[in-house]
Design a protein around this motif. Sequence first.
Motif, PDB file in Angstrom:
ATOM      1  N   SER A  43       0.436  -1.123  -0.210  1.00  0.00           N
ATOM      2  CA  SER A  43       0.113  -0.003  -0.033  1.00  0.00           C
ATOM      3  C   SER A  43       0.945   0.954   0.103  1.00  0.00           C
ATOM      4  CB  SER A  43      -0.775   0.107   1.273  1.00  0.00           C
ATOM      5  OG  SER A  43      -1.548  -0.987   0.726  1.00  0.00           O
ATOM      6  N   ILE A  44       0.129   1.984  -1.000  1.00  0.00           N
ATOM      7  CA  ILE A  44       1.167   3.537  -1.082  1.00  0.00           C
ATOM      8  C   ILE A  44       0.162   4.331  -0.845  1.00  0.00           C
ATOM      9  CG2 ILE A  44       2.750   4.421  -2.698  1.00  0.00           C
ATOM     10  CD1 ILE A  44       3.454   2.495  -3.792  1.00  0.00           C
ATOM     11  N   ILE A  45       1.047   5.171   0.191  1.00  0.00           N
ATOM     12  CA  ILE A  45       0.330   6.541  -0.183  1.00  0.00           C
ATOM     13  C   ILE A  45       1.478   7.258   0.167  1.00  0.00           C
ATOM     14  CG2 ILE A  45      -1.359   7.801   1.813  1.00  0.00           C
ATOM     15  CD1 ILE A  45      -2.221   5.225   3.483  1.00  0.00           C
ATOM     16  N   ASP A  88      -9.099  13.120   1.581  1.00  0.00           N
ATOM     17  CA  ASP A  88      -8.251  13.682   2.297  1.00  0.00           C
ATOM     18  C   ASP A  88      -8.255  13.649   4.141  1.00  0.00           C
ATOM     19  OD1 ASP A  88      -7.661  16.932   3.100  1.00  0.00           O
ATOM     20  OD2 ASP A  88      -8.972  17.624   1.272  1.00  0.00           O
ATOM     21  N   VAL A  89      -6.915  13.976   4.386  1.00  0.00           N
ATOM     22  CA  VAL A  89      -7.231  14.060   5.774  1.00  0.00           C
ATOM     23  C   VAL A  89      -6.457  14.878   6.652  1.00  0.00           C
ATOM     24  CG1 VAL A  89      -6.741  11.521   5.810  1.00  0.00           C
ATOM     25  CG2 VAL A  89      -4.497  13.146   5.387  1.00  0.00           C
ATOM     26  N   GLY A  90      -7.231  16.485   6.215  1.00  0.00           N
ATOM     27  CA  GLY A  90      -6.320  17.641   6.321  1.00  0.00           C
ATOM     28  C   GLY A  90      -5.940  18.004   5.733  1.00  0.00           C
ATOM     29  N   SER A  91      -4.580  18.257   5.467  1.00  0.00           N
ATOM     30  CA  SER A  91      -3.901  18.713   4.539  1.00  0.00           C
ATOM     31  C   SER A  91      -3.577  17.918   4.109  1.00  0.00           C
ATOM     32  CB  SER A  91      -2.033  17.860   5.304  1.00  0.00           C
ATOM     33  OG  SER A  91      -2.233  16.484   5.144  1.00  0.00           O
ATOM     34  N   LEU A  93      -5.369  16.646  -0.897  1.00  0.00           N
ATOM     35  CA  LEU A  93      -6.365  15.218  -1.206  1.00  0.00           C
ATOM     36  C   LEU A  93      -4.447  14.032  -1.182  1.00  0.00           C
ATOM     37  CD1 LEU A  93      -8.079  14.297  -3.007  1.00  0.00           C
ATOM     38  CD2 LEU A  93      -7.091  15.020  -4.542  1.00  0.00           C
ATOM     39  N   HIS A  94      -4.875  12.876  -0.983  1.00  0.00           N
ATOM     40  CA  HIS A  94      -3.657  12.107  -1.124  1.00  0.00           C
ATOM     41  C   HIS A  94      -4.233  11.087  -2.122  1.00  0.00           C
ATOM     42  CE1 HIS A  94      -2.189  13.846   2.618  1.00  0.00           C
ATOM     43  NE2 HIS A  94      -1.218  13.540   2.425  1.00  0.00           N
ATOM     44  N   PHE A  95      -3.574  10.109  -2.632  1.00  0.00           N
ATOM     45  CA  PHE A  95      -3.375   9.110  -3.018  1.00  0.00           C
ATOM     46  C   PHE A  95      -2.686   6.959  -2.622  1.00  0.00           C
ATOM     47  CE2 PHE A  95      -2.369   6.123  -6.487  1.00  0.00           C
ATOM     48  CZ  PHE A  95      -3.482   5.590  -7.238  1.00  0.00           C
ATOM     49  N   GLN A  96      -3.777   6.543  -2.550  1.00  0.00           N
ATOM     50  CA  GLN A  96      -3.584   5.292  -2.194  1.00  0.00           C
ATOM     51  C   GLN A  96      -4.122   3.941  -3.033  1.00  0.00           C
ATOM     52  OE1 GLN A  96      -5.391   4.061   1.614  1.00  0.00           O
ATOM     53  NE2 GLN A  96      -4.722   1.931   1.797  1.00  0.00           N
ATOM     54  N   TYR A  97      -2.656   3.414  -3.011  1.00  0.00           N
ATOM     55  CA  TYR A  97      -2.518   2.012  -3.801  1.00  0.00           C
ATOM     56  C   TYR A  97      -1.982   1.080  -3.695  1.00  0.00           C
ATOM     57  CZ  TYR A  97      -0.001  -0.068  -7.924  1.00  0.00           C
ATOM     58  OH  TYR A  97       0.593  -1.260  -8.787  1.00  0.00           O
ATOM     59  N   GLN A  98      -3.310   0.301  -3.969  1.00  0.00           N
ATOM     60  CA  GLN A  98      -3.279  -0.885  -2.751  1.00  0.00           C
ATOM     61  C   GLN A  98      -2.888  -2.531  -3.953  1.00  0.00           C
ATOM     62  OE1 GLN A  98      -6.959  -0.629  -0.250  1.00  0.00           O
ATOM     63  NE2 GLN A  98      -5.783  -0.928   1.435  1.00  0.00           N
ATOM     64  N   GLY A  99      -1.924  -2.718  -3.456  1.00  0.00           N
ATOM     65  CA  GLY A  99      -2.005  -3.793  -4.657  1.00  0.00           C
ATOM     66  C   GLY A  99      -1.697  -5.532  -3.967  1.00  0.00           C
ATOM     67  N   ILE A 100      -2.032  -6.230  -4.494  1.00  0.00           N
ATOM     68  CA  ILE A 100      -1.628  -7.554  -4.122  1.00  0.00           C
ATOM     69  C   ILE A 100      -1.285  -8.354  -5.655  1.00  0.00           C
ATOM     70  CG2 ILE A 100      -2.630  -9.844  -3.635  1.00  0.00           C
ATOM     71  CD1 ILE A 100      -2.880  -7.855  -1.393  1.00  0.00           C
ATOM     72  N   PHE A 101      -0.678  -9.617  -5.316  1.00  0.00           N
ATOM     73  CA  PHE A 101       0.318  -9.529  -6.534  1.00  0.00           C
ATOM     74  C   PHE A 101       1.260 -10.608  -6.109  1.00  0.00           C
ATOM     75  CE2 PHE A 101       2.677  -5.870  -5.030  1.00  0.00           C
ATOM     76  CZ  PHE A 101       3.711  -6.482  -5.022  1.00  0.00           C
ATOM     77  N   ASP A 102       2.041 -11.411  -7.187  1.00  0.00           N
ATOM     78  CA  ASP A 102       2.447 -12.737  -7.177  1.00  0.00           C
ATOM     79  C   ASP A 102       4.273 -13.041  -7.669  1.00  0.00           C
ATOM     80  OD1 ASP A 102       0.678 -14.357  -6.597  1.00  0.00           O
ATOM     81  OD2 ASP A 102       0.206 -14.951  -9.164  1.00  0.00           O
TER      82      ASP A 102
END
Length: 186
Positions: A43-45, A88-91, A93-102
């Motif tokens: 997960s990347i934020i 948005d966590v108040g500071s 806009l943020h982006f979250q990338y969640q990946g599941i892979f092999d």
Amino acid sequence: MAADGEVWARPAATALPEEGYFQLERGRYGPIYPRTPACYGFSIIAKVKAGREGAVRAYGKEIENAVAANPEVLAPLRLHYLRWQLFDVGSGLHFQYQGIFDTDFDKYTEDAVKLFSQTGITTVFTNLEGFPEDWQTNPEAFIAFVRAHQCPSFLEYGEYPYVTADEIKKALRLKSAFAGMLDQMQ
């Protein structure tokens, strides 16, 4: 109870320490995160550059269209799932990338840079603060960004643990063929 060799038959969960691994092993670009019942993933934020929300959302549509045109376009990444979120966590806009892979973290990120270069598809990360301008010619910078923004999970669960995407597809093809054979027998 699952028979030996059938670890997939029994759901499993793994609680991970805060750093995301049990024992520090160094890969090419940093710590190696372990394979868990959910396989590999991250997960990347990161904060979105001002005014880039529309571009991030448009990039989601670009990926949808690329997969519709060629369902195998992302195959080199050995993905199970991707999930993208904006919040948005108040500071800002943020982006979250969640990946599941092999594959492991290093291989996944190397394959991603290679995929982007080969297909002409860019990366949504270009819309994030601190992402390197030279990412296409400097995979180490790309990987350093991903590592710096990685948020290790502390629990991972798999209903069918340690099963690869290819194994799942193979089982579903077998199921379909078997169902077709049974239909013909009636």
